[in-house]
Design a protein around this motif. Structure first.
Motif, PDB file in Angstrom:
ATOM      1  N   LYS A   1       0.834  -1.206   0.000  1.00  0.00           N
ATOM      2  CA  LYS A   1       0.000   0.000   0.000  1.00  0.00           C
ATOM      3  C   LYS A   1       0.874   1.264   0.000  1.00  0.00           C
ATOM      4  O   LYS A   1       0.617   2.202  -0.749  1.00  0.00           O
ATOM      5  CB  LYS A   1      -0.933  -0.014   1.212  1.00  0.00           C
ATOM      6  CG  LYS A   1      -1.919   1.113   1.250  1.00  0.00           C
ATOM      7  CD  LYS A   1      -2.853   0.966   2.447  1.00  0.00           C
ATOM      8  CE  LYS A   1      -3.833   2.115   2.496  1.00  0.00           C
ATOM      9  NZ  LYS A   1      -4.755   1.998   3.636  1.00  0.00           N
ATOM     10  N   LYS A   2       1.923   1.260   0.828  1.00  0.00           N
ATOM     11  CA  LYS A   2       2.805   2.439   0.886  1.00  0.00           C
ATOM     12  C   LYS A   2       3.570   2.632  -0.420  1.00  0.00           C
ATOM     13  O   LYS A   2       3.696   3.747  -0.910  1.00  0.00           O
ATOM     14  CB  LYS A   2       3.771   2.312   2.065  1.00  0.00           C
ATOM     15  CG  LYS A   2       3.150   2.649   3.393  1.00  0.00           C
ATOM     16  CD  LYS A   2       4.216   2.714   4.466  1.00  0.00           C
ATOM     17  CE  LYS A   2       3.678   3.442   5.674  1.00  0.00           C
ATOM     18  NZ  LYS A   2       4.738   3.787   6.618  1.00  0.00           N
TER      19      LYS A   2
ATOM     20  N   GLY B   1       1.243   3.941  -3.029  1.00  0.00           N
ATOM     21  CA  GLY B   1       0.940   5.342  -2.760  1.00  0.00           C
ATOM     22  C   GLY B   1       2.046   6.274  -3.205  1.00  0.00           C
ATOM     23  O   GLY B   1       1.788   7.336  -3.811  1.00  0.00           O
TER      24      GLY B   1
END
Length: 190
Positions: free
Chosen positions: A177-178, A181
């Motif tokens: 997810k990071k 992002g």
């Protein structure tokens, strides 16, 4: 933004100590501490030998590359091993010791915690960022082997539910997810 490495919590996951010891051929009546790293000063191998000297009733499995060489009769050399076998050793241990003097990150404490195995660790690498309320980790200031041995004797070594903590904070999902992002921000020109 810092994106920490992830721990593969599908490999490093809890299984019963008896199952792990049976698969590895280790006796159930041993008190086992696990050391994973290199046999060098930076990784605190001298501290491990000092601990082993003070706790002769414990067995310390040492997984290093190249294979550990020590005059301590209760340090048992193993390794090198693959990740799946390493997970078995974590699960077979009563606790892990991580006396490293320097780490950029430090996988060992998190891999052990992912297996619900308690850890005694120096305050280095990622351990500095783990809150003191996380059960299963005992942080030691300094490298005095007597202090480490006393900590091992003084801690109630029972399995904790630290796997959930590692999965949530250092699992593949949060890592992905990071990274996604950051990639999206870069694509947008931010």
């Amino acid at each position: 933004e810092v994106v920490h490495n992830f721990i593969d919590t599908e490999i490093f996951r809890p299984i019963s100590k008896s199952t792990a010891r049976k698969k590895l051929g280790l006796p159930m009546d041993w008190q086992i501490g696990l050391f994973v790293g290199r046999q060098e000063f930076q990784k605190g191998f001298d501290v491990l030998e000092g601990i082993a000297r003070r706790l002769p009733e414990h067995k310390f499995i040492s997984i290093t590359f190249p294979k550990t060489v020590s005059n301590m009769p209760n340090i048992i050399p193993k390794g090198p091993v693959g990740r799946k076998e390493l997970a078995l050793y974590y699960n077979a241990a009563d606790f892990a010791v991580f006396p490293s003097r320097f780490e950029g990150f430090g996988y060992v404490p998190l891999e052990a915690l992912a297996c619900n195995v308690p850890v005694i660790s120096s305050c280095t690498g990622i351990v500095n960022e783990i809150q003191s309320n996380v059960k299963g980790i005992e942080k030691i200031q300094g490298y005095d082997a007597e202090k480490w041995a006393d900590a091992i004797k003084g801690v109630e070594w029972k399995r904790q539910s630290s796997h959930r903590f590692v999965e949530k904070e250092f699992g593949r999902e949060k890592f992905s997810k990071k990274i996604k992002g950051i990639a999206e921000t870069l694509v947008r020109g931010g």
